[in-house]
Scaffold this motif. Structure first.
Motif, mmCIF file in Angstrom:
data_model
loop_
_atom_site.group_PDB
_atom_site.id
_atom_site.type_symbol
_atom_site.label_atom_id
_atom_site.label_comp_id
_atom_site.label_asym_id
_atom_site.label_seq_id
_atom_site.Cartn_x
_atom_site.Cartn_y
_atom_site.Cartn_z
ATOM 1 N N THR A 10 19.791 10.759 47.219
ATOM 2 C CA THR A 10 19.552 11.738 48.278
ATOM 3 C C THR A 10 18.583 11.155 49.304
ATOM 4 O O THR A 10 17.816 10.250 48.985
ATOM 5 C CB THR A 10 18.923 13.038 47.729
ATOM 6 O OG1 THR A 10 17.776 12.696 46.960
ATOM 7 C CG2 THR A 10 19.879 13.825 46.881
ATOM 8 N N ILE A 17 16.436 15.472 59.290
ATOM 9 C CA ILE A 17 17.821 15.881 59.097
ATOM 10 C C ILE A 17 18.482 16.002 60.473
ATOM 11 O O ILE A 17 18.128 16.859 61.284
ATOM 12 C CB ILE A 17 17.898 17.229 58.336
ATOM 13 C CG1 ILE A 17 17.116 17.160 57.011
ATOM 14 C CG2 ILE A 17 19.347 17.640 58.095
ATOM 15 C CD1 ILE A 17 17.550 16.091 56.051
ATOM 16 N N PHE A 26 26.093 13.020 58.527
ATOM 17 C CA PHE A 26 24.644 12.959 58.420
ATOM 18 C C PHE A 26 24.162 11.649 59.044
ATOM 19 O O PHE A 26 24.727 10.583 58.772
ATOM 20 C CB PHE A 26 24.256 13.040 56.934
ATOM 21 C CG PHE A 26 22.793 12.841 56.689
ATOM 22 C CD1 PHE A 26 21.856 13.709 57.243
ATOM 23 C CD2 PHE A 26 22.341 11.788 55.915
ATOM 24 C CE1 PHE A 26 20.503 13.532 57.025
ATOM 25 C CE2 PHE A 26 20.982 11.600 55.680
ATOM 26 C CZ PHE A 26 20.071 12.472 56.248
ATOM 27 N N ASN A 36 17.643 11.412 43.420
ATOM 28 C CA ASN A 36 17.437 12.860 43.512
ATOM 29 C C ASN A 36 16.300 13.252 42.562
ATOM 30 O O ASN A 36 16.358 12.947 41.370
ATOM 31 C CB ASN A 36 18.751 13.555 43.131
ATOM 32 C CG ASN A 36 18.672 15.049 43.322
ATOM 33 O OD1 ASN A 36 18.215 15.528 44.353
ATOM 34 N ND2 ASN A 36 19.098 15.779 42.321
ATOM 35 N N ASP A 121 20.212 17.423 48.699
ATOM 36 C CA ASP A 121 20.966 17.418 49.962
ATOM 37 C C ASP A 121 22.127 18.411 49.928
ATOM 38 O O ASP A 121 22.250 19.256 50.799
ATOM 39 C CB ASP A 121 21.430 16.016 50.368
ATOM 40 C CG ASP A 121 22.156 15.267 49.267
ATOM 41 O OD1 ASP A 121 22.316 15.818 48.163
ATOM 42 O OD2 ASP A 121 22.579 14.123 49.523
ATOM 43 N N PHE B 137 20.675 20.476 52.498
ATOM 44 C CA PHE B 137 19.377 19.872 52.788
ATOM 45 C C PHE B 137 18.257 20.896 52.602
ATOM 46 O O PHE B 137 17.377 21.047 53.453
ATOM 47 C CB PHE B 137 19.355 19.244 54.188
ATOM 48 C CG PHE B 137 20.339 18.118 54.332
ATOM 49 C CD1 PHE B 137 20.078 16.878 53.761
ATOM 50 C CD2 PHE B 137 21.536 18.300 55.001
ATOM 51 C CE1 PHE B 137 20.995 15.837 53.873
ATOM 52 C CE2 PHE B 137 22.460 17.266 55.120
ATOM 53 C CZ PHE B 137 22.187 16.032 54.549
#
Ligand SMILES: Cc1cc2nc3c(=O)[nH]c(=O)nc-3n(C[C@H](O)[C@H](O)[C@H](O)COP(=O)(O)OP(=O)(O)OC[C@H]3O[C@@H](n4cnc5c(N)ncnc54)[C@H](O)[C@@H]3O)c2cc1C
Ligand SMILES: Nc1ncnc2c1ncn2[C@@H]1O[C@H](COP(=O)(O)O)[C@@H](O)[C@H]1O
Lengths: 247, 320
Positions: A10, A17, A26, A36, A121, B137
Motif C-alpha cells: 500500500t 492521494i 492512482f 500494509n 488503500d 484510501f
C-alpha cells in the motif's frame, strides 16, 4: 503448523492521494510503498511469534501482484518467514485476488491463513472471508488475539461495543488487527537472510473477474474552519445547534 | 419471476440496528430505481416488531428463526443468507458494513458468485453498467466500482444513507432452514454495558494527548454524556493505555463518519484524519493554532482544553 500470511502493498500512510489519466489511475509519482500495516504489524508478527515458540512452525508469505511488489515481499521476509510466493498479475478484483490465494492454500495444505484487517488503500476488509469461503474453512474477522494449545485455537475478536472469545480447530482463516502482536523492525541479520530466502513467482489460475474500477474522486475540499474566540465557547454550542444543526 | 433485493437486518435486544435501517432505506431506494421489490431478512429469535419494517418500504420480512443458530459463525451465517436469497429469487443483497457483516458478506458473495462492493457511500448509477461508489484510501478518496456479475452484494457504510420512513406494514414469512453444524464455540463476551458503540454513534467526543492523562477524561465523558455521544481517542492515547484500544480511531483504528466529531487536544495527524475525515461536522479544540487538524475542521477554538471544555459543558447544560 503451516501458516500462510497474506501480504499486500500500500502507499505509505502519509502519501499524497492524487489521480492521473482522467482520474482513472492512482498517481504513483513520488509515492513510498509499504507493507500494509495490518499485514505487517499484526498478521506477520503474530506468525513469527508462533514460530519463536515452536520451531516446527512453517511460515510462507503470499502476495498477489506484479513485479513492483517484490521489494515489499523482501521486506516482509526480512522480518521473518521461510519463503514467499508471488502470484504474477495486475488484476485488482477482490474475488480474483482471493481466488489466487485460495488456490495456493489448497495446493500447500496450510493450517492457518492470516490476513490484515483491511488494506489501507482499498479498504475492502473482504479478501480473508473470501479465501475462507473458497477453501471452506472457518473465518474469524478482526481478531485481536490468537492462541493455539493442545490442538485448540482460541481467538478474541472485536464486536460492536466489546470483544468475543471463541474456540475452534484448524484449519482456520483470520483477519488480524491491533492486539494480535507488537510491531517490530527488521534487524540486519533478517535483512541479510531475506536475500537468500526463496521467492517463488507463479502464474495466476484462471478465474472470472467480478468487478472493475471505473475511476476515482477526491472529496470536495472543506470550506475552511470557522474560528470561535476561546473566551466565548458558548458561541460554538449555539452554532452547532442553529447552523450545523447537529446537537 | 422478477428478481428482488434482500437486506440483511441485524437486531439486538429486541431492536433493529440503526445501521441496518439505513441499509433497508438504501435497498428500498435501489429497488425503486429498478422497479422491483425489496425484502428484509432477519435471522434468529427476537422480540423486535418484524411487520414494522414495512414502514421503511420493504414488502416482506423473511424471518429465519431456527433454534440454536450460531450467529458468530461466518460459515453458518453465509450458508443461511445465501440459501434464502436463492430460494426467494433475490439477486442483490445489501448489508450494513458492520463488524459482523465484514465476516459474512464476502462469504455470501463468493457462494452466490456475486461481485461485491464493500463500504458503499452512495446509490448505484446505472448509465454504464451497475456502478457503486465506495470509500478508498481510508476516506481520502472515493472510487467507482463497476459490478460485472448479475448477482451483487453491497455493504453500506454507517451514516452514508439516511433512514426514510414511508409508512406501511410488511408481510412476515417464517422460514425454516436447518443450519449446518457449527465448529466454532463462543466461550465469552465482554461488552461495556451502557456505552454507545463508536461504530454506530451519530456524535463522538474524542480526546488526544493534549489532555495530559487519563485522570482528565471526565471532561470528555461529561460532554459526551450530555450530547448522547460516544467517546473516542487518538492512537497516542490508546498506546499509552489511557483509554481502551477499541476507542482508538484512525488509519489503524476504527474509521467513523458521525454527524458530529469533536476533537480535543488532538493534533490531527494524517493517520488520525484518515479515520474521521468523513464526519459531517468536525470541531477542533487545540491550544496550538498551527495544529493540522484545523485544516480539516468546520469549527475551531484555539485555546486550552482545561479552560474551554468546562465552559462548553456549561453552555450545553444551559441549552437544556
Ligand atoms: C502507520 C501509522 C498509523 C497510525 N495510525 C493512527 C491512527 O489510527 N489513529 C491515530 O490517532 N494516530 C495514528 N498514528 C499516530 C499519529 O501519527 C499521531 O502520532 C497521533 O495521532 C498523535 O496523537 P495526538 O494528536 O493525541 O497527540 P499529539 O500529536 O501529541 O498532539 C497533542 C495535541 O494536543 C494539543 N494540546 C496540548 N495541550 C493542550 C491543551 N491544554 N489544550 C488543548 N490542546 C492541547 C497540542 O497542541 C497537540 O496538537 C499512526 C501513525 C503511523 C506511523
Ligand atoms: N494483492 C494481495 N495479495 C496478498 N494479500 C492481499 C492482497 N490484497 C489484500 N490482501 C490481504 O487481505 C487483507 C484484506 O484486504 P482487503 O480485503 O483489500 O481490505 C489484507 O490486509 C491482506 O492481508
Amino acid at each position: 503448523m503451516k501458516i500462510l500470511v497474506c501480504i499486500s502493498r500500500t502507499p505509505d500512510t502519509t502519501a499524497k492521494i492524487a489521480f492521473t489519466d482522467n482520474n482513472t489511475k492512482f498517481a504513483t509519482d513520488g509515492v513510498q510503498w509499504i507493507i500494509n500495516p495490518y499485514d505487517e504489524w499484526y498478521a506477520l508478527v503474530r506468525a513469527i511469534e508462533l514460530k519463536e515458540k515452536d520451531a516446527s512452525v512453517i511460515i510462507h508469505l503470499i502476495t498477489v501482484g506484479n513485479s513492483e511488489t517484490e521489494p515489499i515481499i523482501r521486506k516482509a521476509l526480512a522480518l521473518g518467514g521461510d519463503e514467499a510466493i508471488r502470484v504474477n498479475t495486475d488484476n485488482q478484483d477482490p474475488f480474483y485476488i482471493a481466488s489466487q490465494i485460495a488456490a495456493v492454500v489448497k495446493e500447500g495444505g496450510y493450517d492457518l491463513v492470516l490476513t490484515g484487517k483491511e488494506t489501507i488503500d482499498y479498504n475492502g476488509s473482504s479478501i480473508g472471508a473470501m479465501v475462507a469461503e473458497l477453501t471452506d474453512t472457518n473465518y474469524i474477522s478482526l481478531a485481536t488475539k490468537f492462541e493455539f494449545e493442545h490442538g485448540k485455537a482460541i481467538i478474541c475478536r472485536e464486536i460492536e461495543g466489546g470483544e468475543e472469545v471463541a474456540e475452534t480447530t484448524l484449519p482456520l482463516t483470520l483477519s488480524c488487527q491491533k492486539g494480535m502482536a507488537e510491531a517490530r523492525i527488521p534487524n540486519m541479520r533478517g535483512i541479510m537472510a531475506a536475500r537468500t530466502k526463496p521467492l517463488k513467482v507463479i502464474d495466476p489460475v484462471t478465474v472470472d473477474t467480478y468487478t472493475e474500477t471505473v475511476g476515482f474522486l477526491l472529496p470536495p475540499p472543506k470550506a475552511g474552519v470557522k474560528l470561535i474566540p476561546a473566551d466565548t465557547p458558548e458561541l460554538l454550542v449555539k452554532l452547532l445547534r442553529e447552523e450545523a444543526k447537529v446537537i | 419471476m422478477n428478481m428482488s433485493i434482500l437486506i440483511y437486518t441485524e437486531h439486538q435486544e429486541g431492536k433493529f440496528k440503526k445501521n441496518s435501517l439505513e441499509a433497508i432505506s438504501y435497498g428500498v431506494a435501489i429497488a425503486a430505481q429498478k422497479g422491483i421489490d425489496a425484502h428484509a431478512l432477519v435471522i434468529g429469535e427476537t422480540t423486535a416488531p418484524l411487520p414494522e419494517l414495512g414502514k421503511y418500504g420493504v414488502k416482506k420480512v423473511y424471518h429465519l428463526n431456527t433454534a440454536n443458530i450460531n450467529i458468530s459463525d461466518t460459515k453458518t451465517m453465509s450458508v443461511l443468507i445465501a440459501s434464502v436469497s436463492t430460494q426467494q429469487n433475490c439477486d442483490t443483497l445489501i448489508f450494513s458494513n458492520t463488524l459482523s457483516a465484514k465476516g459474512i458478506a464476502p462469504r455470501v458473495a463468493v457462494r452466490l458468485k456475486a461481485g461485491m462492493v464493500s463500504g458503499a457511500v452512495d446509490l448505484p448509477e446505472n448509465n454504464n453498467g451497475f456502478c457503486v461508489k465506495k470509500n478508498v484510501f481510508s476516506g481520502k478518496a472515493v472510487t467507482e466500482i463497476k459490478v460485472l456479475t448479475s448477482k451483487i452484494v453491497i455493504t453500506l457504510n454507517a451514516n452514508a444513507f439516511e433512514v426514510k420512513e414511508t409508512g406501511g406494514s410488511a408481510e412476515v414469512i417464517t422460514i425454516d432452514i436447518s443450519a449446518p453444524a457449527s465448529t466454532i464455540t463462543v466461550t465469552g463476551i465482554n461488552k461495556i454495558a451502557g456505552e454507545i458503540p463508536l461504530s454506530e454513534a451519530e456524535k463522538v467526543v474524542s480526546g488526544g494527548r493534549g489532555l495530559k492523562g487519563p485522570e482528565n477524561w471526565g471532561l470528555i465523558e461529561e460532554l459526551a454524556s450530555l450530547l448522547g455521544a460516544a467517546t473516542a481517542c487518538s492512537r497516542a492515547v490508546s498506546d499509552a493505555h489511557w483509554r481502551p484500544h477499541h476507542e482508538h480511531v484512525g488509519q489503524t483504528g476504527l474509521a467513523i463518519s458521525p454527524n458530529l466529531y469533536i476533537a480535543v487536544g488532538i493534533s490531527g495527524a494524517i493517520q488520525h484524519l484518515a479515520g474521521v475525515n468523513r464526519s459531517k461536522t468536525i470541531v477542533v479544540i487545540n491550544k496550538d493554532p498551527e495544529a493540522p487538524f484545523f485544516k480539516a475542521a468546520d469549527y475551531g477554538i484555539v485555546g486550552d482544553a482545561f479552560e474551554v471544555m468546562p465552559k462548553i459543558i456549561q453552555a450545553v447544560k444551559d441549552l437544556g
